[in-house]
Design an enzyme around this catalytic site. Structure first.
Site, PDB file in Angstrom:
ATOM      1  N   ILE A   1      -1.095  -4.480   0.322  1.00 30.80           N
ATOM      2  CA  ILE A   1      -1.783  -3.673  -0.685  1.00 30.80           C
ATOM      3  C   ILE A   1      -3.079  -4.386  -1.069  1.00 30.80           C
ATOM      4  O   ILE A   1      -3.117  -5.616  -1.188  1.00 30.80           O
ATOM      5  CB  ILE A   1      -0.897  -3.481  -1.934  1.00 30.80           C
ATOM      6  CG1 ILE A   1       0.501  -2.963  -1.545  1.00 30.80           C
ATOM      7  CG2 ILE A   1      -1.577  -2.529  -2.915  1.00 30.80           C
ATOM      8  CD1 ILE A   1       0.529  -1.604  -0.882  1.00 30.80           C
TER       9      ILE A   1
ATOM     10  N   ASP B   1       4.415 -16.193 -20.560  1.00 32.52           N
ATOM     11  CA  ASP B   1       4.839 -17.027 -19.440  1.00 32.52           C
ATOM     12  C   ASP B   1       6.207 -16.510 -19.014  1.00 32.52           C
ATOM     13  O   ASP B   1       7.213 -16.734 -19.706  1.00 32.52           O
ATOM     14  CB  ASP B   1       4.920 -18.496 -19.873  1.00 32.52           C
ATOM     15  CG  ASP B   1       5.442 -19.410 -18.774  1.00 32.52           C
ATOM     16  OD1 ASP B   1       5.815 -18.907 -17.693  1.00 32.52           O
ATOM     17  OD2 ASP B   1       5.500 -20.630 -18.989  1.00 32.52           O
ATOM     18  N   VAL B   2       6.276 -15.829 -17.891  1.00 37.19           N
ATOM     19  CA  VAL B   2       7.514 -15.149 -17.487  1.00 37.19           C
ATOM     20  C   VAL B   2       8.602 -16.129 -17.072  1.00 37.19           C
ATOM     21  O   VAL B   2       9.762 -15.723 -16.897  1.00 37.19           O
ATOM     22  CB  VAL B   2       7.253 -14.133 -16.355  1.00 37.19           C
ATOM     23  CG1 VAL B   2       6.411 -12.975 -16.858  1.00 37.19           C
ATOM     24  CG2 VAL B   2       6.635 -14.803 -15.129  1.00 37.19           C
TER      25      VAL B   2
ATOM     26  N   ASN C   1       6.853  -7.527 -12.628  1.00 45.53           N
ATOM     27  CA  ASN C   1       5.840  -7.501 -11.564  1.00 45.53           C
ATOM     28  C   ASN C   1       5.213  -8.864 -11.295  1.00 45.53           C
ATOM     29  O   ASN C   1       4.751  -9.122 -10.186  1.00 45.53           O
ATOM     30  CB  ASN C   1       4.737  -6.505 -11.948  1.00 45.53           C
ATOM     31  CG  ASN C   1       3.499  -6.662 -11.092  1.00 45.53           C
ATOM     32  OD1 ASN C   1       3.466  -6.264  -9.927  1.00 45.53           O
ATOM     33  ND2 ASN C   1       2.455  -7.265 -11.656  1.00 45.53           N
TER      34      ASN C   1
ATOM     35  N   THR D   1      -5.018  -5.833  -3.261  1.00 43.54           N
ATOM     36  CA  THR D   1      -5.047  -6.456  -4.577  1.00 43.54           C
ATOM     37  C   THR D   1      -5.947  -7.686  -4.538  1.00 43.54           C
ATOM     38  O   THR D   1      -6.400  -8.107  -3.470  1.00 43.54           O
ATOM     39  CB  THR D   1      -3.632  -6.897  -4.989  1.00 43.54           C
ATOM     40  OG1 THR D   1      -3.170  -7.887  -4.044  1.00 43.54           O
ATOM     41  CG2 THR D   1      -2.669  -5.722  -5.009  1.00 43.54           C
TER      42      THR D   1
ATOM     43  N   ASP E   1       0.617 -11.051 -19.513  1.00 43.41           N
ATOM     44  CA  ASP E   1       0.097 -11.939 -18.477  1.00 43.41           C
ATOM     45  C   ASP E   1      -0.020 -13.328 -19.079  1.00 43.41           C
ATOM     46  O   ASP E   1      -0.209 -13.464 -20.293  1.00 43.41           O
ATOM     47  CB  ASP E   1      -1.278 -11.460 -17.995  1.00 43.41           C
ATOM     48  CG  ASP E   1      -1.624 -11.974 -16.606  1.00 43.41           C
ATOM     49  OD1 ASP E   1      -1.584 -11.196 -15.641  1.00 43.41           O
ATOM     50  OD2 ASP E   1      -1.925 -13.180 -16.489  1.00 43.41           O
TER      51      ASP E   1
ATOM     52  N   LYS F   1      11.719 -13.177  -2.886  1.00 41.43           N
ATOM     53  CA  LYS F   1      11.716 -11.718  -2.906  1.00 41.43           C
ATOM     54  C   LYS F   1      13.024 -11.129  -2.377  1.00 41.43           C
ATOM     55  O   LYS F   1      13.465 -10.062  -2.824  1.00 41.43           O
ATOM     56  CB  LYS F   1      10.522 -11.193  -2.120  1.00 41.43           C
ATOM     57  CG  LYS F   1       9.170 -11.513  -2.752  1.00 41.43           C
ATOM     58  CD  LYS F   1       9.064 -10.924  -4.154  1.00 41.43           C
ATOM     59  CE  LYS F   1       7.667 -11.079  -4.745  1.00 41.43           C
ATOM     60  NZ  LYS F   1       7.541 -10.446  -6.079  1.00 41.43           N
TER      61      LYS F   1
ATOM     62  N   TYR G   1       8.274 -17.629  -0.460  1.00 38.23           N
ATOM     63  CA  TYR G   1       8.007 -16.282  -0.971  1.00 38.23           C
ATOM     64  C   TYR G   1       9.096 -15.307  -0.528  1.00 38.23           C
ATOM     65  O   TYR G   1       9.632 -14.536  -1.338  1.00 38.23           O
ATOM     66  CB  TYR G   1       6.640 -15.836  -0.470  1.00 38.23           C
ATOM     67  CG  TYR G   1       6.198 -14.474  -0.984  1.00 38.23           C
ATOM     68  CD1 TYR G   1       5.756 -14.324  -2.291  1.00 38.23           C
ATOM     69  CD2 TYR G   1       6.200 -13.363  -0.148  1.00 38.23           C
ATOM     70  CE1 TYR G   1       5.322 -13.084  -2.762  1.00 38.23           C
ATOM     71  CE2 TYR G   1       5.775 -12.126  -0.604  1.00 38.23           C
ATOM     72  CZ  TYR G   1       5.348 -11.995  -1.915  1.00 38.23           C
ATOM     73  OH  TYR G   1       4.938 -10.769  -2.375  1.00 38.23           O
TER      74      TYR G   1
END
Length: 254
Positions: free
Chosen positions: A191, A65-66, A92, A193, A39, A162, A158
């Site tokens: 979901i 850092d993705v 994810n 979250t 993360d 995706k 978004y």
């Protein structure tokens, strides 16, 4: 127990709780995997890894850092050196920008694409290279969304990110199928979250309205996604690649 016993797994964006990444990491650890929780917030990743260890699982935390190619090289390299390779990668990490097109700035759009799509490219590319280097089969699971399948007002960036994940996943799966490197996507609906909770807090009463639009009448739990990911990571899914698994309580069947 033991469905991913002795496997080495990386879960990105695993710090938030409740969150998809933290639930996925915990579920894989429950079934025997050695899990690396990454993360950009290292403290939250450390907390989730500690929870897994307290429950008897094997887990470590990594700041990541993705959107950074260098970070991907360092993270995958460190895991490979420590464990001899990597078997499972869960892309994810993600963010949401809920802006209509008149308010969606180029900077916002680019940021969403970088975190949600470019990161999946970087992670998949580096994971495939490591799996090939070690001559190991593997499972790469990219978390997309039902927003890749149906339109939602205010989610243009978004949804674009995706939807990109969906076709990117299928394309790479075509390239790696003969090497038994399986690449699949999972498409969650609503979901419960931390991200979803924050959205409902901004709009009182919207939770009930949202649940009413779902044929099963309720939001999903992070563990519902984690169970799907576990299946795809395990040998039970050895003949599945390039597939898109929808976990949405029936939202997209209308």
């Amino acid at each position: 127990m033991g469905r991913v016993e002795a496997k080495v797994a990386l879960v990105t964006g695993g710090g938030a709780a409740p969150g998809l990444g933290s639930a996925i990491a915990a579920r894989l650890a429950e079934e025997g995997a050695t899990v690396f929780v990454s993360d950009i917030d290292q403290a939250s990743a450390e907390a989730r890894a500690a929870e897994i260890r307290d429950g008897g699982g094997k887990a470590s935390a990594i700041r990541h850092d993705v959107t950074s190619e260098r970070d991907w090289d360092e993270v995958i390299g460190a895991i490979a050196r420590a464990e001899g390779g990597i078997d499972i990668v869960i892309n994810n990490a993600g963010i949401v920008s809920a802006e209509t097109i008149d308010k969606l700035t180029p900077e916002d759009f680019t940021r969403v694409i970088d975190v949600n799509l470019k990161s999946v490219y970087l992670g998949t590319r580096r994971a495939v290279a490591e799996m090939r280097r070690g001559s190991r089969s593997g499972s790469i699971i990219n978390i997309s969304s039902v927003a890749a399948l149906v339109a939602h007002a205010g989610l243009a960036a978004y949804s674009a990110s995706k939807a990109g994940v969906l076709l990117f996943t299928k394309s790479v799966a075509m390239e790696t199928a003969r090497e038994k490197i399986r690449v699949n996507s999972v498409h969650p609906g609503m979901i419960w979250t931390t991200m979803q909770q924050a959205s409902f807090q901004r709009s009182p009463g919207s939770l009930e309205a949202a649940a009413a639009t779902i044929p099963m009448g309720e939001l999903g739990e992070p563990r519902d996604i984690a169970n799907c990911v576990l299946f795809l990571a395990s040998e039970e899914a050895r003949y599945i690649t390039g597939a898109a698994f929808v976990v949405d309580g029936g939202m997209t069947m209308r």
